[in-house]
Design a protein around this motif. Structure first.
Motif, PDB file in Angstrom:
ATOM      1  N   ALA A  71     -62.693 -10.548  -2.597  1.00  0.00           N
ATOM      2  CA  ALA A  71     -62.474 -11.978  -2.729  1.00  0.00           C
ATOM      3  C   ALA A  71     -61.346 -12.448  -1.819  1.00  0.00           C
ATOM      4  O   ALA A  71     -61.429 -13.541  -1.244  1.00  0.00           O
ATOM      5  CB  ALA A  71     -62.154 -12.333  -4.186  1.00  0.00           C
ATOM      6  N   GLU A  72     -60.308 -11.638  -1.684  1.00  0.00           N
ATOM      7  CA  GLU A  72     -59.207 -11.985  -0.778  1.00  0.00           C
ATOM      8  C   GLU A  72     -59.697 -12.144   0.657  1.00  0.00           C
ATOM      9  O   GLU A  72     -59.303 -13.061   1.371  1.00  0.00           O
ATOM     10  CB  GLU A  72     -58.120 -10.905  -0.839  1.00  0.00           C
ATOM     11  CG  GLU A  72     -57.095 -11.104  -1.925  1.00  0.00           C
ATOM     12  CD  GLU A  72     -55.837 -10.278  -1.656  1.00  0.00           C
ATOM     13  OE1 GLU A  72     -55.968  -9.104  -1.282  1.00  0.00           O
ATOM     14  OE2 GLU A  72     -54.733 -10.834  -1.802  1.00  0.00           O
ATOM     15  N   GLN A  73     -60.564 -11.237   1.080  1.00  0.00           N
ATOM     16  CA  GLN A  73     -61.088 -11.308   2.443  1.00  0.00           C
ATOM     17  C   GLN A  73     -61.960 -12.557   2.624  1.00  0.00           C
ATOM     18  O   GLN A  73     -61.867 -13.246   3.648  1.00  0.00           O
ATOM     19  CB  GLN A  73     -61.888 -10.052   2.751  1.00  0.00           C
ATOM     20  CG  GLN A  73     -61.063  -8.773   2.764  1.00  0.00           C
ATOM     21  CD  GLN A  73     -61.926  -7.543   2.995  1.00  0.00           C
ATOM     22  OE1 GLN A  73     -62.936  -7.591   3.684  1.00  0.00           O
ATOM     23  NE2 GLN A  73     -61.536  -6.430   2.402  1.00  0.00           N
ATOM     24  N   ALA A  74     -62.801 -12.845   1.633  1.00  0.00           N
ATOM     25  CA  ALA A  74     -63.655 -14.031   1.711  1.00  0.00           C
ATOM     26  C   ALA A  74     -62.808 -15.301   1.703  1.00  0.00           C
ATOM     27  O   ALA A  74     -63.116 -16.268   2.409  1.00  0.00           O
ATOM     28  CB  ALA A  74     -64.644 -14.045   0.549  1.00  0.00           C
ATOM     29  N   ARG A  75     -61.736 -15.292   0.914  1.00  0.00           N
ATOM     30  CA  ARG A  75     -60.869 -16.484   0.837  1.00  0.00           C
ATOM     31  C   ARG A  75     -60.180 -16.749   2.177  1.00  0.00           C
ATOM     32  O   ARG A  75     -60.087 -17.912   2.623  1.00  0.00           O
ATOM     33  CB  ARG A  75     -59.818 -16.269  -0.271  1.00  0.00           C
ATOM     34  CG  ARG A  75     -58.862 -17.469  -0.449  1.00  0.00           C
ATOM     35  CD  ARG A  75     -59.637 -18.677  -0.878  1.00  0.00           C
ATOM     36  NE  ARG A  75     -58.813 -19.882  -0.969  1.00  0.00           N
ATOM     37  CZ  ARG A  75     -58.494 -20.681   0.038  1.00  0.00           C
ATOM     38  NH1 ARG A  75     -58.930 -20.388   1.274  1.00  0.00           N
ATOM     39  NH2 ARG A  75     -57.775 -21.763  -0.144  1.00  0.00           N
ATOM     40  N   ALA A  76     -59.718 -15.694   2.838  1.00  0.00           N
ATOM     41  CA  ALA A  76     -59.105 -15.859   4.153  1.00  0.00           C
ATOM     42  C   ALA A  76     -60.127 -16.360   5.165  1.00  0.00           C
ATOM     43  O   ALA A  76     -59.841 -17.245   5.980  1.00  0.00           O
ATOM     44  CB  ALA A  76     -58.499 -14.534   4.610  1.00  0.00           C
ATOM     45  N   PHE A  77     -61.356 -15.834   5.103  1.00  0.00           N
ATOM     46  CA  PHE A  77     -62.427 -16.266   6.006  1.00  0.00           C
ATOM     47  C   PHE A  77     -62.729 -17.750   5.811  1.00  0.00           C
ATOM     48  O   PHE A  77     -62.977 -18.483   6.769  1.00  0.00           O
ATOM     49  CB  PHE A  77     -63.678 -15.429   5.749  1.00  0.00           C
ATOM     50  CG  PHE A  77     -64.815 -15.716   6.685  1.00  0.00           C
ATOM     51  CD1 PHE A  77     -64.910 -15.067   7.904  1.00  0.00           C
ATOM     52  CD2 PHE A  77     -65.807 -16.625   6.339  1.00  0.00           C
ATOM     53  CE1 PHE A  77     -65.966 -15.318   8.776  1.00  0.00           C
ATOM     54  CE2 PHE A  77     -66.868 -16.884   7.205  1.00  0.00           C
ATOM     55  CZ  PHE A  77     -66.937 -16.237   8.427  1.00  0.00           C
ATOM     56  N   ALA A  78     -62.690 -18.204   4.552  1.00  0.00           N
ATOM     57  CA  ALA A  78     -63.003 -19.600   4.250  1.00  0.00           C
ATOM     58  C   ALA A  78     -62.077 -20.557   4.993  1.00  0.00           C
ATOM     59  O   ALA A  78     -62.524 -21.564   5.554  1.00  0.00           O
ATOM     60  CB  ALA A  78     -62.914 -19.844   2.744  1.00  0.00           C
ATOM     61  N   SER A  79     -60.793 -20.249   5.030  1.00  0.00           N
ATOM     62  CA  SER A  79     -59.849 -21.141   5.701  1.00  0.00           C
ATOM     63  C   SER A  79     -59.816 -20.927   7.207  1.00  0.00           C
ATOM     64  O   SER A  79     -59.774 -21.887   7.985  1.00  0.00           O
ATOM     65  CB  SER A  79     -58.441 -20.950   5.120  1.00  0.00           C
ATOM     66  OG  SER A  79     -58.397 -21.407   3.783  1.00  0.00           O
ATOM     67  N   GLU A  80     -59.866 -19.662   7.634  1.00  0.00           N
ATOM     68  CA  GLU A  80     -59.718 -19.374   9.058  1.00  0.00           C
ATOM     69  C   GLU A  80     -60.963 -19.734   9.860  1.00  0.00           C
ATOM     70  O   GLU A  80     -60.855 -20.237  10.983  1.00  0.00           O
ATOM     71  CB  GLU A  80     -59.397 -17.891   9.246  1.00  0.00           C
ATOM     72  CG  GLU A  80     -58.026 -17.492   8.689  1.00  0.00           C
ATOM     73  CD  GLU A  80     -57.828 -15.990   8.653  1.00  0.00           C
ATOM     74  OE1 GLU A  80     -58.701 -15.258   9.207  1.00  0.00           O
ATOM     75  OE2 GLU A  80     -56.837 -15.532   8.055  1.00  0.00           O
ATOM     76  N   HIS A  81     -62.140 -19.482   9.303  1.00  0.00           N
ATOM     77  CA  HIS A  81     -63.372 -19.671  10.071  1.00  0.00           C
ATOM     78  C   HIS A  81     -64.196 -20.880   9.627  1.00  0.00           C
ATOM     79  O   HIS A  81     -64.821 -21.540  10.464  1.00  0.00           O
ATOM     80  CB  HIS A  81     -64.231 -18.403   9.999  1.00  0.00           C
ATOM     81  CG  HIS A  81     -63.589 -17.209  10.622  1.00  0.00           C
ATOM     82  ND1 HIS A  81     -63.687 -16.920  11.965  1.00  0.00           N
ATOM     83  CD2 HIS A  81     -62.801 -16.239  10.087  1.00  0.00           C
ATOM     84  CE1 HIS A  81     -63.017 -15.819  12.241  1.00  0.00           C
ATOM     85  NE2 HIS A  81     -62.460 -15.387  11.115  1.00  0.00           N
TER      86      HIS A  81
END
Length: 363
Positions: A71-81
């Motif tokens: 979930a942490e990885q998906a959350r970072a992807f949501a904002s960055e990409h």
């Protein structure tokens, strides 16, 4: 660091209570209903812990740890990409000890598919009321049934406060699997990015498109093959059956018939829906029916209400995304422009967007 419990209470008092008091003083709804909303939201705030703190705790179960790491990885992807809000939402975790965070109660007249709507601060008017207790939802549903309404209760695993609070990853969300958890994070953050009062179909279709396209890009970023789409295809076919049944019911209710005739026609239509589903399941899904429990349970108008809201305008948003060459920021700006239009003009604009062509960019 996440705010302490006293900090959460202070934030709650500063942000939510003035809104609730304003509504109560205007006599819009009962004190008890808004009281349970306030209590439920406060309990949710107090249950939150920062995800890094949960991951660092040796007592955290391995399965929970693995889910939260993904979930942490998906959350970072949501904002960055995906250019979704970069805040503390979905960077905190809460175990609320129940299978659903709220239960929504939908209601319609016996011979109508028009929902009983309810209006709230922030969210505007929606086709349901939410309850943090299943017992309270059942009690409210029972009262509406006594009034002769068709009523349906649906459990909800996640919702967005539209950025007013740091929305947590909930234990109710973890049973889906890591990819589904990521898609829900994308969906709920999309509501924080764009939200238009009093237009549920617009909001949910927009968030559903962000969820679908975001998931496609999330899979590609991890080197995974595109989803086969079998689950999505089955869902679309099932929704198509329900929407067709809903249209036939609208025609029935508008006809110059007696109430007993409409009542009999209504039950006959529900049986037709069940038959059509079984044919679809047995001929195209190899006899495996993911919606068996839903279709075999008692049926009424209110149970059909949620269908279509989440995907009515998805093709239009997909075409809009293609028009801006897959640029997320430009896409959100176009969506915000649509959201500022009056309701009728907004829907007309969505209908006028040409469908995605074969050469549309899909980077």
């Amino acid at each position: 660091m996440l705010r302490s419990s006293s900090g959460a209470l202070d934030l709650f008092l500063r942000r939510l209570v003035p809104l609730l008091l304003g509504v109560l003083l205007n006599g819009c709804v009962s004190v008890s209903y808004y009281g349970q909303l306030a209590t439920g939201q406060l309990q949710l705030l107090q249950a939150r812990k920062p995800v890094p703190e949960v991951l660092a705790d040796p007592a955290t179960p391995p399965a929970l740890r693995a889910h939260l790491e993904q979930a942490e990885q998906a959350r970072a992807f949501a904002s960055e990409h995906l250019k979704l809000p970069d805040n503390r939402s979905y960077r905190v975790y809460a175990d609320i000890g129940r299978p659903f965070v709220v239960w929504n109660v939908f209601a319609t007249p016996e011979f109508s598919l028009e929902a009983q709507t309810h209006c709230f601060p922030i969210a505007g008017c929606v086709a349901y009321r939410g309850y943090y207790s299943q017992g309270a939802a059942r009690g409210a549903a029972a009262l509406q049934k006594q009034q002769g309404l068709d009523v349906y209760i649906g459990g909800v695993e996640a919702y967005s406060t539209l950025g007013w609070f740091d929305d947590p990853i909930l234990n109710t969300m973890l049973r889906w699997g890591d990819e589904r958890l990521a898609t829900v994070i994308f969906h709920e953050l999309a509501h924080q990015r764009v939200y238009v009062q009093d237009d549920t179909a617009f909001n949910e279709s927009f968030a559903t498109f962000v969820e679908q396209e975001g998931t496609r890009q999330w899979r590609a970023a991890r080197g995974l093959a595109a989803n086969t789409g079998d689950d999505s295809r089955q869902r679309d076919q099932f929704v198509g059956l329900v929407l067709a049944s809903r249209e036939r019911l609208k025609t029935l209710y508008a006809a110059p018939l007696t109430e007993p005739a409409k009542r009999a026609g209504k039950q006959a239509e529900f049986e037709r829906l069940r038959r059509d589903y079984r044919v679809l399941r047995d001929t195209q899904w190899k006899g495996v029916g993911p919606y068996d429990a839903w279709i075999n349970a008692p049926m009424n108008n209110a149970k059909l209400l949620p269908f279509g809201l989440y995907d009515q305008w998805v093709p239009a948003f997909a075409a809009l995304f293609a028009q801006v060459g897959g640029d997320w920021q430009a896409f959100y700006q176009r969506v915000e422009t649509l959201g500022r239009l009056p309701l009728d003009q907004r829907h007309q604009a969505l209908r006028s967007i040409p469908p995605v062509g074969a050469g549309s960019p899909r980077d």
